[in-house]
Each structure stands twice: as structure tokens, then as C-alpha cells.
Scaffold this active site. Structure first.
Site: not given
Length: 279
Positions: A56, A203
Site C-alpha cells: 500500500y 468483507p
């Protein structure tokens, strides 16, 4: 009632509903300020598990979290991932699990996060060009040296998990998984049997939950949002599941974290369970 806590590796307590920092921008300046505020608000709201990775921003996300939260409050776990590097022919990102690369990335993560030990260090992906024994063996050595506390894997199948566990204790697994995306269903089942934390990334399927008629119907019946229903379903699906929803907005963060107060009735869970039959 669904438990809201879990002990990673049997001894590291965290709130099960965590925060994924991947979506936090580190620039320009105004976006960075917002990201700092989101990270701080997450901790204010009781988050004790934050997930990041070297990938990231080449470590920029780790530096952002340290700027926002260091010195860290007691009980806060920031877990990061290594094993992806700009080592392609043209300097592009590629899987790279060579021992020297893993060691270097761990050392740099320690400095960026301003810690002496990373309590949960995850292998971002298994590098098919490097023997698995070399990859997890290197992490085992780093654990013995006191630089990491526990070892996790990401995007693995049951066979790979079993193979890794023959070499080292595995405390966590992070795979793509959600109410509407259960391709990896055998993996959380294997984790539950072994007491291994399962951290599903993506999720809530990036908003797809809200577009699903059945999820939207359940949400309306329980006076919640589709995202909260999707997260509550995960928390009730297995006691080892630790969702790490990510966002760059405080209102979405607050919406997500309210999900562990939502208790779905058995009839609602049955309806949501059956979505896998038509996925």
C-alpha cells in the site's frame, strides 16, 4: 450473543471487527489529513486491529498509521504484510518471497511503524518462484529473533495452509471472503478447526451487498444498512472471523463499526446463508 473479541495465536486479544487501512490516501495534503482523522477515529471507536501492507504505497500507508497513532495505545495491533516488491523487469510490482527481500521489508516496516516487534506479520502472497519452506522459514527465523510475534498468510488454500503449518505455527489467514463471495469457504472452516484467525478482506464486496435484494430486505427488517448486515453475518458465521472493512470516510467507518452491535435472528441468518446456493 456473538462474541466481539478474539485472541490471535491464543494470546493476543483484539476486537473482532477491525479496520483495513488500504483505502486511506496518503496524498495530497488534504486527503492525508482526512486519512489521519479516519485512523484516529477508528481507535476512538474501539478498533484494536488495523491491517496495512508494504504494497500500500510502498510503505507510505504504514508511515501514515504511525503518524496518526504513535505512540500507540495499549492493546492496539497494527498488522502488516510483506512479500510483494518492485522487482519485475521494468520495476513493476510482483510477488517476491525471497528471504533477503522478506527480511528487508520487515526491517523497513519496523522503522516505518516505529516498533521493535510486529505482533502479527503476514505473507502477502505465496511466491510461486520461491520454495514455501524458504518463505515461511524466513518468517520463523524473524520470529525467533524477536522482530515479529506471530505469522500469518494471505490468499492461501487449505493445502497451502496445511503445508505452511508443517513448518511454522500460523496465527492468521487473510483471504478475500464475504457474504456474497464464498469461493474460499473451506479456508475459514479449516481456520475455525485449528483456532486460527481468519481476516476476510473485501468483507462487504465493495457495495454489492446493497445491490442484493435479499440482503437489502433483511437490512430493512432489522433497521440496519446492507453493509452492516453483511458484516454482522460474517461475525456470526464463525467465531474466528475478524472482518477488516476499509474506508476513507468517517461516516462509513462509523457505519461499519456499528455492525458488531447487530444480532441477526436465526431466520435472517438462514436466508443469508442460502445466498451461497445461488451465487
Amino acid at each position: 450473543m456473538t462474541s466481539t473479541a478474539f485472541r490471535i495465536g491464543g494470546d493476543l486479544p483484539v476486537r473482532r471487527l477491525g479496520f483495513g487501512a488500504m483505502h486511506l490516501p496518503t496524498e495530497p495534503v488534504q486527503a492525508r489529513e482526512t486519512s489521519l482523522a479516519v485512523a484516529r477515529r477508528a481507535v476512538e471507536l474501539g478498533v484494536t486491529l488495523i491491517d496495512t501492507a508494504y504494497l500500500y504505497g510502498g510503505g507510505a500507508n504504514e508511515e501514515l498509521l504511525a503518524e496518526a497513532l504513535h505512540p500507540y495505545p495499549d492493546g492496539l495491533l497494527i498488522t502488516t504484510k510483506v512479500g510483494v516488491a518492485r522487482s519485475g523487469p521494468a520495476g513493476e510490482w510482483k510477488l517476491d518471497g525471497r528471504p533477503a527481500v522478506l527480511r528487508d521489508q520487515v526491517e523497513r516496516a519496523l522503522r516505518r511503524l516505529r516498533v521493535e516487534r510486529i505482533e502479527l506479520l503476514q505473507l502477502h502472497r505465496i511466491d510461486p518462484e520461491t520454495p514455501l519452506a524458504d518463505q515461511v522459514g524466513t518468517l520463523r527465523e524473524l520470529r525467533a529473533e524477536g522482530k515479529i510475534g506471530r505469522i500469518g498468510l494471505s490468499e492461501v488454500g487449505v493445502d497451502e495452509l496445511d503445508e505452511a503449518r508443517e513448518i511454522v505455527d500460523v496465527a492468521g489467514v487473510q483471504n478475500r471472503y464475504s457474504l456474497l463471495d464464498r469461493e474460499h469457504e473451506p479456508v475459514p472452516a479449516a481456520c475455525e478447526a485449528a483456532g486460527i484467525a481468519f481476516l476476510p478482506w473485501r468483507p462487504v464486496a465493495w457495495g454489492e451487498s446493497g445491490a442484493n435484494a435479499e440482503v437489502a430486505a433483511v437490512a430493512a427488517e432489522v433497521d440496519a444498512t446492507p453493509t452492516q448486515v453483511a458484516l454482522a453475518w460474517l461475525l456470526g458465521h464463525s467465531s474466528v472471523i475478524l472482518p477488516i472493512p476499509g474506508t476513507a470516510r468517517i461516516d462509513h467507518l462509523e457505519e461499519n463499526l456499528a455492525a458488531d452491535r447487530l444480532e441477526l435472528a436465526p431466520a435472517h441468518r438462514d436466508r443469508l446463508d442460502r445466498l451461497s446456493e445461488v451465487a
